[in-house]
Design a protein around this motif. Structure first.
Motif, PDB file in Angstrom:
ATOM      1  N   CYS A 113      23.036  12.178  76.838  1.00  0.00           N
ATOM      2  CA  CYS A 113      23.642  13.492  76.626  1.00  0.00           C
ATOM      3  C   CYS A 113      25.154  13.391  76.440  1.00  0.00           C
ATOM      4  CB  CYS A 113      23.313  14.428  77.785  1.00  0.00           C
ATOM      5  SG  CYS A 113      23.758  13.785  79.407  1.00  0.00           S
ATOM      6  N   ARG A 114      25.743  12.244  76.781  1.00  0.00           N
ATOM      7  CA  ARG A 114      27.172  12.042  76.516  1.00  0.00           C
ATOM      8  C   ARG A 114      27.382  11.853  75.022  1.00  0.00           C
ATOM      9  NH1 ARG A 114      30.299  10.995  81.269  1.00  0.00           N
ATOM     10  NH2 ARG A 114      32.004  10.756  79.779  1.00  0.00           N
ATOM     11  N   PHE A 115      28.522  12.351  74.533  1.00  0.00           N
ATOM     12  CA  PHE A 115      28.773  12.380  73.091  1.00  0.00           C
ATOM     13  C   PHE A 115      28.653  10.984  72.466  1.00  0.00           C
ATOM     14  CE2 PHE A 115      31.363  12.387  69.264  1.00  0.00           C
ATOM     15  CZ  PHE A 115      30.940  13.547  68.645  1.00  0.00           C
ATOM     16  N   ALA A 116      27.823  10.879  71.445  1.00  0.00           N
ATOM     17  CA  ALA A 116      27.657   9.685  70.604  1.00  0.00           C
ATOM     18  C   ALA A 116      26.958   8.531  71.313  1.00  0.00           C
ATOM     19  CB  ALA A 116      28.992   9.198  70.044  1.00  0.00           C
ATOM     20  N   ALA A 117      26.680   8.641  72.628  1.00  0.00           N
ATOM     21  CA  ALA A 117      26.118   7.510  73.357  1.00  0.00           C
ATOM     22  C   ALA A 117      24.739   7.125  72.830  1.00  0.00           C
ATOM     23  CB  ALA A 117      26.055   7.833  74.848  1.00  0.00           C
TER      24      ALA A 117
ATOM     25  N   VAL B 236      33.496  -1.348  73.625  1.00  0.00           N
ATOM     26  CA  VAL B 236      33.463   0.007  74.170  1.00  0.00           C
ATOM     27  C   VAL B 236      32.354   0.099  75.214  1.00  0.00           C
ATOM     28  CG1 VAL B 236      34.425   1.139  72.162  1.00  0.00           C
ATOM     29  CG2 VAL B 236      31.967   0.743  72.275  1.00  0.00           C
ATOM     30  N   THR B 237      32.471   1.072  76.102  1.00  0.00           N
ATOM     31  CA  THR B 237      31.499   1.230  77.179  1.00  0.00           C
ATOM     32  C   THR B 237      30.700   2.515  76.999  1.00  0.00           C
ATOM     33  OG1 THR B 237      33.094   2.367  78.607  1.00  0.00           O
ATOM     34  CG2 THR B 237      32.942  -0.028  78.807  1.00  0.00           C
ATOM     35  N   VAL B 238      29.503   2.517  77.567  1.00  0.00           N
ATOM     36  CA  VAL B 238      28.671   3.721  77.618  1.00  0.00           C
ATOM     37  C   VAL B 238      28.438   4.078  79.080  1.00  0.00           C
ATOM     38  CG1 VAL B 238      27.537   3.384  75.395  1.00  0.00           C
ATOM     39  CG2 VAL B 238      26.588   2.302  77.431  1.00  0.00           C
ATOM     40  N   ARG B 239      28.340   5.366  79.354  1.00  0.00           N
ATOM     41  CA  ARG B 239      28.127   5.835  80.718  1.00  0.00           C
ATOM     42  C   ARG B 239      26.640   5.731  81.063  1.00  0.00           C
ATOM     43  NH1 ARG B 239      31.215   9.225  83.757  1.00  0.00           N
ATOM     44  NH2 ARG B 239      32.860   7.968  82.812  1.00  0.00           N
ATOM     45  N   THR B 240      26.334   5.143  82.226  1.00  0.00           N
ATOM     46  CA  THR B 240      24.957   4.996  82.685  1.00  0.00           C
ATOM     47  C   THR B 240      24.836   5.524  84.109  1.00  0.00           C
ATOM     48  OG1 THR B 240      25.070   2.832  83.796  1.00  0.00           O
ATOM     49  CG2 THR B 240      24.938   2.816  81.383  1.00  0.00           C
TER      50      THR B 240
ATOM     51  N   ASP C  56      29.793   2.567  84.120  1.00  0.00           N
ATOM     52  CA  ASP C  56      30.093   2.267  82.712  1.00  0.00           C
ATOM     53  C   ASP C  56      29.809   0.798  82.409  1.00  0.00           C
ATOM     54  OD1 ASP C  56      30.899   4.858  82.434  1.00  0.00           O
ATOM     55  OD2 ASP C  56      33.044   4.420  82.636  1.00  0.00           O
ATOM     56  N   PHE C  57      29.145   0.568  81.272  1.00  0.00           N
ATOM     57  CA  PHE C  57      28.782  -0.788  80.858  1.00  0.00           C
ATOM     58  C   PHE C  57      29.131  -0.985  79.387  1.00  0.00           C
ATOM     59  CE2 PHE C  57      26.171  -0.505  84.587  1.00  0.00           C
ATOM     60  CZ  PHE C  57      25.943  -1.809  85.009  1.00  0.00           C
TER      61      PHE C  57
ATOM     62  N   LEU D 279      33.887   5.093  70.316  1.00  0.00           N
ATOM     63  CA  LEU D 279      32.430   5.078  70.339  1.00  0.00           C
ATOM     64  C   LEU D 279      31.878   5.907  69.186  1.00  0.00           C
ATOM     65  CD1 LEU D 279      30.195   3.978  72.359  1.00  0.00           C
ATOM     66  CD2 LEU D 279      30.089   6.304  73.220  1.00  0.00           C
ATOM     67  N   ALA D 280      32.438   7.107  69.023  1.00  0.00           N
ATOM     68  CA  ALA D 280      32.003   7.972  67.926  1.00  0.00           C
ATOM     69  C   ALA D 280      32.465   7.437  66.578  1.00  0.00           C
ATOM     70  CB  ALA D 280      32.529   9.383  68.146  1.00  0.00           C
TER      71      ALA D 280
END
Length: 595
Positions: free
Chosen positions: A419-423, A371-375, A379-380, A354-355
């Motif tokens: 607030c999650r890294f790079a999200a 890749v997924t992002v936390r919501t 995760d989506f 992701l980063a």
């Protein structure tokens, strides 16, 4: 005073001590340097001799002794004096400068000095192919002086016999020596054997045999080779590096160990002309590739004088670019042809990728959809998120849920946890690339998106604003979903801080000096309202208020006021006891007065 030109003096004893003992980080480098000399001698004989021969290097161990023997070119008496006994002068460099030694390993003429770092006496027996009937024996104790005598006739080649120092017994241990031989010499062209056994480099690396191997066999051998160099993690998949046009070949691999964006488990071993030079040249890999290992060989890269690391020059930067291209291309190939391995890579290294996607445009195109992002709803992937949210990305940088988050949660709309890294930056770039709107909660733009203008008449809006007026808040009549919520209250964080600092309680809890500085800061904040109250014109209760008489409306508003407090976001923590008490009293009034 007339200046005079003086000749620089050399403290030979001091120089020998520095070069022999301090040039190398480990005494085991002597194994590499002396085997390399034997290897170059074999290469030289193959180039200069007209007679065919089978090159070989033999390493032998005895208690207190280490012997390296080759059947290479050997040295004449003149060459012993000119090259072996002269610090900084080597025949390999001379041959390379003449254009005939591109496949020779040595260059600086310092490698033989490593013998004096591990031994108290060195014996050197040699016979040159140019004079096969004449052998010589070279002996030196400290490297500062030596003797040479004619020796008994022997086969063409060289034998170096080291009498180990008392503190170096491990160099006479066959198991230890074999470990280092396999590390240093596994890519050498000429066979290197220990104590008469099978050559440690008998099996060439997979990339040199790729054309003759099936895909399955190549994959199996590549993974086995990678495991030999990967000390911590098992490799998931390998990526070939085969750019003959750039003078670099080898392989990279993806580690089977969970990583985060801050993880850096890169490891890269670099061989130059078949000999291991750098064991940890991680800077040749992209900084984002903290989950990648590799082994490469190149003739462009130049070693430092100790030959334990590489010069950071233009060639170094060029090869780094080549490896980055190979890594991204290899990841794409895995994604297309090996979905099982690709899923494992994504599950282990999702945050790292992701980063990484933010610093490499090609990689962004590759992994952006996977890749997924936390919501707030789990995760989506970005395509799944856009489908769930009707083409809109909702993003929050707040650690605690605010009113806007509560509204979207009630609507089952996932909110990306920025607030999650790079999200946050990743979502912003993805949304821009796909023309999708992004709503950042907690901003004026985000509020305008969620809280739409109402369809009420101006006089009706004025009635509702008067109903919920208070000096410390702004009242805005809007429409928003879900319609069953009558209010949404957003606290102004700066005004809330000012209110708390100006309270008597703050005087008791905060030191006066610190409190004074804080109040100097808040004095610069305009007299802002503590909160914004969004009254939902789509709510049936709110609309019903407009139909009541003034008296009944006043009673109903009194019952709704405590609910308004409870609808505040996490920053505006309500006085729960007071809110419930006020609600109970207002409800009693309604019940007693009747219809």
């Amino acid at each position: 005073m007339t200046a005079s030109l003086q000749k620089t003096q050399v403290d030979l004893a001091g120089l020998m001590r520095v070069l022999g003992e301090a040039l190398y980080s480990t005494p085991f480098v002597a194994i590499r340097e002396l085997v390399q000399n034997g290897h170059d001698s074999c290469t030289r004989r193959a180039k200069e001799s007209t007679e065919p021969f089978e090159p070989k290097i033999q390493v032998r161990t005895r208690p207190g002794e280490l012997i390296i023997e080759d059947n290479g070119a050997g040295l004449t008496l003149e060459e012993i004096h000119t090259y072996l006994a002269t610090v900084g002068r080597g025949y390999t460099r001379t041959l390379r400068e003449k254009g005939g030694g591109d496949d020779l390993i040595g260059y600086f003429g310092l490698g033989f000095l490593s013998a004096f770092a591990i031994s108290h006496r060195v014996e050197f027996w040699t016979c040159s192919f140019q004079a096969p009937g004449l052998a010589h024996r070279f002996v030196s104790v400290s490297g500062e002086s030596y003797s040479v005598v004619v020796a008994a006739n022997r086969a063409v080649g060289t034998q170096v016999r080291l009498f180990l120092k008392d503190e170096m017994p491990m160099l006479g241990d066959p198991a230890i020596v074999e470990t280092w031989l396999r590390k240093y010499c596994c890519l050498l062209k000429h066979p290197v054997a220990l104590n008469g056994g099978v050559a440690v480099n008998a099996e060439p690396p997979p990339w040199r045999r790729q054309s003759e191997l099936s895909d399955l066999r190549y994959k199996t051998l590549s993974l086995a080779f990678a495991r030999h160099f990967e000390n911590v993690f098992d490799p998931i998949a390998t990526i070939p590096v085969n750019r003959a046009d750039y003078a670099v070949q080898g392989m990279l691999w993806i580690q089977d160990g969970g990583s985060f964006a801050s993880s850096d488990n890169r490891n890269l071993s670099v061989f130059v002309r078949g000999m291991l030079i750098g064991e940890d040249e991680r800077n040749l890999l992209p900084r984002w590739a903290g989950f990648v290992g590799g082994v490469i060989e190149s003739t462009l890269l130049q070693p430092t004088a100790s030959r334990e690391s590489l010069r950071n020059d233009d060639a170094y930067e060029f090869i780094a670019g080549v490896l980055q291209q190979a890594l991204v291309s290899g990841l794409r190939q895995i994604a297309e042809s090996d979905p099982a391995s690709w899923r494992r890579i994504l599950s282990r290294h999702n945050e790292s990728l992701l980063a990484a996607a933010l610093v490499d445009a090609t990689l962004f195109k590759l992994v952006g959809d996977d890749v997924t992002v936390r919501t707030t709803e789990g995760d989506f992937t970005m395509p799944a998120l856009l489908e769930r949210c009707n083409g809109t990305v909702y993003l929050s940088y707040e650690e605690r849920a605010g009113v806007e988050s509560m509204l979207l949660k009630a609507l089952k709309q996932p909110i990306v946890l920025g607030c999650r890294f790079a999200a946050g930056p990743f979502c912003a770039r993805y949304a821009q690339a796909h023309g999708a709107p992004i709503v950042v909660l907690g901003t004026d733009t985000g509020a305008e998106t969620l809280f739409r203008p109402s369809d009420l008449a101006r006089d009706e809006i004025a009635v509702l604003e008067a109903c919920f007026f208070a000096a410390d808040r702004d009242v805005l009549v809007r429409q928003f979903d879900p319609p069953f919520l009558p209010f949404a209250v957003l606290t102004n964080p700066e005004a809330e801080i000012r209110r708390r600092l100006e309270s008597d309680e703050a005087d008791r809890r905060i030191g006066q000096a610190v409190l004074g500085l804080a109040r100097q800061f808040t004095a610069g904040i305009a007299q802002q309202k503590l909160a914004k109250v969004y009254v939902n014109a789509a709510n049936p209760v709110i609309r019903e208020l407009l139909q009541l008489s003034n008296e009944r409306r006043t009673q109903a508003v009194a019952a709704l006021q405590p609910l308004l407090s409870l609808c505040a976001d996490a920053r505006g923590t309500p006085d729960m006891e007071r809110a419930l008490t006020d609600f109970g009293n207002a409800l009693l009034t309604l019940l007693r007065d009747g219809p």
